[in-house]
Design a protein around this motif. Structure first.
Motif, PDB file in Angstrom:
ATOM      1  N   TRP A 281      73.092 -60.333 -88.249  1.00 24.03           N
ATOM      2  CA  TRP A 281      74.143 -59.711 -89.059  1.00 24.03           C
ATOM      3  C   TRP A 281      75.470 -60.103 -88.434  1.00 24.03           C
ATOM      4  O   TRP A 281      75.657 -59.948 -87.223  1.00 24.03           O
ATOM      5  CB  TRP A 281      73.955 -58.194 -89.041  1.00 24.03           C
ATOM      6  CG  TRP A 281      74.961 -57.404 -89.792  1.00 24.03           C
ATOM      7  CD1 TRP A 281      74.899 -57.031 -91.098  1.00 24.03           C
ATOM      8  CD2 TRP A 281      76.181 -56.846 -89.285  1.00 24.03           C
ATOM      9  NE1 TRP A 281      76.003 -56.285 -91.436  1.00 24.03           N
ATOM     10  CE2 TRP A 281      76.805 -56.157 -90.336  1.00 24.03           C
ATOM     11  CE3 TRP A 281      76.803 -56.882 -88.035  1.00 24.03           C
ATOM     12  CZ2 TRP A 281      78.024 -55.502 -90.183  1.00 24.03           C
ATOM     13  CZ3 TRP A 281      78.013 -56.234 -87.883  1.00 24.03           C
ATOM     14  CH2 TRP A 281      78.602 -55.552 -88.957  1.00 24.03           C
ATOM     15  N   VAL A 282      76.391 -60.651 -89.234  1.00 22.78           N
ATOM     16  CA  VAL A 282      77.673 -61.114 -88.705  1.00 22.78           C
ATOM     17  C   VAL A 282      78.805 -60.514 -89.522  1.00 22.78           C
ATOM     18  O   VAL A 282      78.878 -60.702 -90.738  1.00 22.78           O
ATOM     19  CB  VAL A 282      77.783 -62.657 -88.734  1.00 22.78           C
ATOM     20  CG1 VAL A 282      79.051 -63.106 -88.012  1.00 22.78           C
ATOM     21  CG2 VAL A 282      76.562 -63.317 -88.121  1.00 22.78           C
ATOM     22  N   LEU A 283      79.689 -59.797 -88.852  1.00 22.32           N
ATOM     23  CA  LEU A 283      80.899 -59.278 -89.475  1.00 22.32           C
ATOM     24  C   LEU A 283      82.020 -60.252 -89.166  1.00 22.32           C
ATOM     25  O   LEU A 283      82.233 -60.618 -88.009  1.00 22.32           O
ATOM     26  CB  LEU A 283      81.241 -57.895 -88.917  1.00 22.32           C
ATOM     27  CG  LEU A 283      82.521 -57.254 -89.434  1.00 22.32           C
ATOM     28  CD1 LEU A 283      82.413 -56.984 -90.928  1.00 22.32           C
ATOM     29  CD2 LEU A 283      82.809 -55.978 -88.669  1.00 22.32           C
ATOM     30  N   GLY A 284      82.726 -60.728 -90.195  1.00 21.89           N
ATOM     31  CA  GLY A 284      83.792 -61.697 -89.991  1.00 21.89           C
ATOM     32  C   GLY A 284      85.116 -61.218 -90.553  1.00 21.89           C
ATOM     33  O   GLY A 284      85.154 -60.432 -91.501  1.00 21.89           O
ATOM     34  N   ASP A 285      86.201 -61.711 -89.981  1.00 16.52           N
ATOM     35  CA  ASP A 285      87.549 -61.373 -90.439  1.00 16.52           C
ATOM     36  C   ASP A 285      87.902 -62.213 -91.667  1.00 16.52           C
ATOM     37  O   ASP A 285      88.705 -63.139 -91.598  1.00 16.52           O
ATOM     38  CB  ASP A 285      88.568 -61.589 -89.324  1.00 16.52           C
ATOM     39  CG  ASP A 285      89.992 -61.303 -89.768  1.00 16.52           C
ATOM     40  OD1 ASP A 285      90.184 -60.630 -90.809  1.00 16.52           O
ATOM     41  OD2 ASP A 285      90.922 -61.763 -89.084  1.00 16.52           O
TER      42      ASP A 285
END
Length: 163
Positions: free
Chosen positions: A137-141
């Motif tokens: 799971w990757v949260l990106g700006d």
């Protein structure tokens, strides 16, 4: 106008460093697989039916869907690179702070290619099972990335301090 995420943090270096097996897989994922678009490494890193939620939004399952995503991202961003800024391990989880960057050569988010250097920060969480990644799971700006692609600064927050 700010065009890129400032590179104020130096990437981690891995020379003369012994990483745990899980951290080594995360290092290989970014530095060997992503930085070289080497989709042949996917079966060595991930379970066949692993789940993935990427920093650019897609939710995918399995090797083939993920390989398509890697090919799309690295084809859209020339010289695509990921800088690992920090890695933390706790049990079967490894999380990191990373900087993704490259030159936008193809349309993204329905907007035309800028041919400019773009960068955004991300926070991945890798969940391991039996020596391979089961879920990523990757949260990106994305807000900051869209500002760069649109050619405008990110809208300022309405927040102000009282002092």
């Amino acid at each position: 106008m700010t065009n890129v995420v400032p590179a104020t943090e130096a990437p981690m270096t891995f020379e003369n460093v012994v990483l745990s097996p899980q951290k080594e897989i995360v290092r290989a994922f970014y530095k060997d697989m992503w930085d070289h678009a080497n989709v042949d490494l996917i079966p060595l890193i991930f379970h066949e039916d692993f789940t993935f939620r990427g920093s650019l939004g897609p939710v995918l399952v399995g090797h083939n869907q993920f390989a398509d995503y890697v090919t799309w991202v690295t084809g859209s961003l020339q010289n695509y690179t990921t800088d690992i800024l920090l890695m933390v391990e706790e049990g079967s989880l490894v999380t990191a702070k990373v900087r993704f960057h490259g030159i936008q050569r193809e349309p993204m988010f329905g907007l035309p290619a800028t041919n400019l250097y773009v960068a955004w920060l991300g926070a991945p969480v890798f969940k391991f099972e039996a020596g391979k990644v089961r879920d990523l799971w990757v949260l990106g700006d994305i807000h900051g990335l869209l500002g760069q692609i649109r050619g405008n600064d990110v809208a300022p927050s309405e927040f102000v301090t009282s002092s």
